[in-house]
Design a protein around this motif. Structure first.
Motif, PDB file in Angstrom:
ATOM      1  N   GLY A  93       4.713  -1.753  -6.631  1.00 19.04           N
ATOM      2  CA  GLY A  93       3.504  -2.277  -6.023  1.00 19.04           C
ATOM      3  C   GLY A  93       2.326  -2.295  -5.683  1.00 19.04           C
ATOM      4  N   VAL A 130      -1.217  -2.769  -3.537  1.00 18.57           N
ATOM      5  CA  VAL A 130      -1.603  -2.544  -2.389  1.00 18.57           C
ATOM      6  C   VAL A 130      -2.295  -1.959  -1.760  1.00 18.57           C
ATOM      7  CG1 VAL A 130       0.707  -2.248  -1.402  1.00 18.57           C
ATOM      8  CG2 VAL A 130      -0.861  -0.762  -2.008  1.00 18.57           C
ATOM      9  N   LYS A 190      -6.332  -5.831  -6.621  1.00 11.94           N
ATOM     10  CA  LYS A 190      -4.897  -6.217  -6.400  1.00 11.94           C
ATOM     11  C   LYS A 190      -4.324  -7.386  -7.079  1.00 11.94           C
ATOM     12  CE  LYS A 190      -3.750  -6.940  -2.482  1.00 11.94           C
ATOM     13  NZ  LYS A 190      -5.419  -7.253  -1.736  1.00 11.94           N
ATOM     14  N   VAL A 217       6.273  -3.684   1.797  1.00 12.53           N
ATOM     15  CA  VAL A 217       6.238  -2.970   0.932  1.00 12.53           C
ATOM     16  C   VAL A 217       6.832  -1.604   0.789  1.00 12.53           C
ATOM     17  CG1 VAL A 217       4.054  -3.800  -0.470  1.00 12.53           C
ATOM     18  CG2 VAL A 217       3.950  -1.723   1.288  1.00 12.53           C
ATOM     19  N   CYS A 257      10.021  -1.646  -2.156  1.00 10.49           N
ATOM     20  CA  CYS A 257       9.462  -1.316  -3.514  1.00 10.49           C
ATOM     21  C   CYS A 257       9.715   0.415  -3.317  1.00 10.49           C
ATOM     22  CB  CYS A 257       7.871  -0.560  -3.745  1.00 10.49           C
ATOM     23  SG  CYS A 257       6.685  -2.568  -3.423  1.00 10.49           S
ATOM     24  N   VAL A 278       4.470   2.466  -4.940  1.00 10.70           N
ATOM     25  CA  VAL A 278       3.397   1.571  -4.819  1.00 10.70           C
ATOM     26  C   VAL A 278       1.694   2.528  -5.115  1.00 10.70           C
ATOM     27  CG1 VAL A 278       4.422   0.561  -2.306  1.00 10.70           C
ATOM     28  CG2 VAL A 278       2.400   2.496  -2.792  1.00 10.70           C
ATOM     29  N   PRO A 292       6.087   4.689  -0.900  1.00  6.83           N
ATOM     30  CA  PRO A 292       5.199   4.430  -0.129  1.00  6.83           C
ATOM     31  C   PRO A 292       5.322   5.080   1.133  1.00  6.83           C
ATOM     32  CG  PRO A 292       7.025   2.844  -0.783  1.00  6.83           C
ATOM     33  CD  PRO A 292       7.867   3.648  -1.498  1.00  6.83           C
TER      34      PRO A 292
END
Length: 537
Positions: A320, A322, A329, A497, A501, A504, A518
């Motif tokens: 991810g 973020v 991004k 996420v 994920c 990240v 995350p």
């Protein structure tokens, strides 16, 4: 307050499929009504009927606007102004009813009413991208007769109304999504509207940016004494902004009342079983080293959209990117895909056992890798005048026998969140007949049907209701588990996420602040980012 709009037994039929079924709804003057419902429930169709600028072949029922109207000059006002003097010619305003089902699309009175209806749509900004913000608003004022200094003063006032006076000299295309929506709102306020139709106006925005837009909308509703009808896939938006809510399911109003109660009922249907996340991954398949992207802006000088970032993505990983809007991004994702060239740095993608330099053009360089990569941008584009099956096969040059193409399309649509019956039903539909959420899932299927090894997704759940979001989460996890695809997910939605994920990277002002699990990255969030991570506004 007096009743402003009455919807009675409204039914809209598309080739035997009823998009709305005997819908009944009453909207008072100055009232904010929220509409909840998953993709395909009929929210957007209802909004278009209320807008009154389109014709529908198979429509029945009543959509009655209760108004006050000047019989001499035709001026239209809200119903509470009955017996007041007309501000244009001084005559007395009289009660008037207009039924959009009975009135012709070309009826002059209907046109007068639709001119006083403002609309904000998800994704569709409709701005003059190369013009300054102030000029965008002045252009709208010119269309209704404001000229010169009067137009300038009015435009500045309207930008103050939407809290955007600090951006009036910026070029429109350089604004963030939330700022663009506020320019759209300012342009709509030019109409002195009686009604604002807001169809998922913040669906693709991060929660913090969405709050700014919501605040501007509510301020405008109160200032202009408008009624508003708002759709959203975030129940919290309806809870906070609406006076009354309805829940639509398959074109039927199944609940009406207090927004908190309607929201709770809607969320009950979102309690679906989530697929387990399997985090077995391989060796790196993407390598990024000291990546930078700079722009030169007339207003802001050198803009460091991406500022010397480095990271790896492993094969089979769901990785991810973020951060808040403008963190860098989306720019990073476009460079990974080869859509944008970097200013400096290295980007490599592994094809088999060989590394391909994505900064070099040619079929043996970037072109060799991009044919195994799929990209779903948040401003996705479908062939609107082609059927779903054409979008999934012929339109992307997928050369298969028809029967096999249909079967593969159904399998892919199921992976994108449709059940099998719905997948079969939408194949013959034109994409502009479908809801926004359905079009998003078809765009996802259009990427997956090409069987890429790497899929880059920009805000894949940006416009989705909670139920659809779970379906997409499960489809991504299933695709990774069964065929080992690698996903790079760009999102502002930390709940999403965190759910999907393996790792990240938190971006802020073009830099990577932290990379990891995350939950660990949450500790590095600023207060603004924490609002985004812990609230779904």
């Amino acid at each position: 307050m007096p009743v402003f709009i009455e919807v009675k037994n409204l039914t809209v039929d598309f080739d035997g499929l009823k998009a709305l079924k005997n819908v009944n709804l009453s909207i008072n003057e100055g009232e904010v009504v929220g509409i909840l419902g998953k993709s395909g429930s009929g929210k957007t169709i209802l909004m278009h009927v209320l807008r009154g600028t389109e014709s529908f072949d198979n429509i029945s029922g009543e959509v009655i606007y209760h108004l006050s109207r000047c019989d001499k000059c035709g001026y239209i006002e809200r119903p509470s102004k009955i017996s007041h003097k007309c501000p244009v010619c001084g005559e007395i305003l009289e009660a008037y009813e207009a039924d959009f089902i009975k009135l012709s699309l070309y009826d002059p009175i209907r046109k007068d009413i639709t001119k006083r209806i403002a609309i904000m749509l998800q994704r569709t900004f409709a701005l003059y991208g190369d013009e300054r913000v102030l000029v965008n608003v002045i252009n709208s004022l010119n269309e209704i007769g404001y000229k010169g200094e009067d137009a300038m003063k009015k435009a500045i006032y309207l930008l103050e109304e939407v809290n955007l006076s600090h951006r009036m000299m910026h070029v429109a295309r350089e604004l963030s999504g939330g700022e663009k929506q506020r320019v759209v709102l300012a342009r709509q306020l030019v109409r002195n509207p009686l009604l604002l139709l807001a169809d998922e106006p913040t669906g693709t925005l991060d929660p913090l940016t969405a709050k700014l837009v919501h605040d501007a909308i509510i301020k405008a509703v109160k200032s202009y004494e408008m009624s508003m009808i708002l759709t959203s896939h975030w129940p919290e938006v309806i809870e906070k902004l609406a006076d009354k809510a309805i829940l639509l399911e398959n074109g039927v109003v199944v609940q009406e009342g207090d927004p908190l109660e309607v929201s709770a009922i809607f969320m009950q249907s979102a309690s679906m079983v989530r697929q387990e996340k399997n985090s077995l991954v391989g060796e790196p398949i993407i390598r990024v080293r000291d990546l930078a992207k700079r722009y030169i802006s007339v207003d802001r000088g050198v803009v460091r959209a991406v500022d010397k970032i480095s990271f790896d993505v492993k094969e089979g990983e769901i990785f991810g990117l973020v951060g808040l809007s403008g963190a860098g991004k989306t720019t990073t994702s476009k460079i990974l895909m080869g859509i944008l060239p970097p200013t400096s740095g290295e980007v490599e993608v592994r094809v088999g056992d060989e590394w391909v330099d994505m900064t070099k053009l040619g079929v043996n360089n970037k072109g060799r890798a991009t044919k195994y990569m799929g990209f779903l941008h948040q401003e996705y584009g479908l062939y609107t005048h082609s059927s779903v099956i054409d979008n999934l096969t012929e339109s992307i040059s997928l050369d298969l026998p028809f029967e096999l193409g249909v079967r593969k399309a159904i399998i892919t649509l199921k992976a994108a969140g449709f059940d099998e019956n719905k997948a079969k039903a939408v194949l013959s539909k034109m994409t502009n007949e479908l809801s926004e959420g359905e079009r998003h899932r078809i765009a996802l299927a259009q990427v997956l049907i090409k069987e890429p090894r790497i899929v880059i997704m920009d805000e894949p759940t940006g416009t989705m209701d909670p139920i659809t979001k779970i379906s997409v989460t499960n489809s991504i996890l299933k695709a990774r588990e069964e065929i080992g695809e690698t996903f790079v997910v760009v999102s502002h939605d930390m709940d999403f996420v965190n759910e999907i994920c393996d790792r990240v990277a938190l971006m802020r002002n073009g830099k990577i602040i932290a990379i990891g699990h995350p939950e660990d990255v949450l500790f590095h969030l600023t207060d603004e980012e924490r609002v985004e991570a812990t609230e779904e506004i």
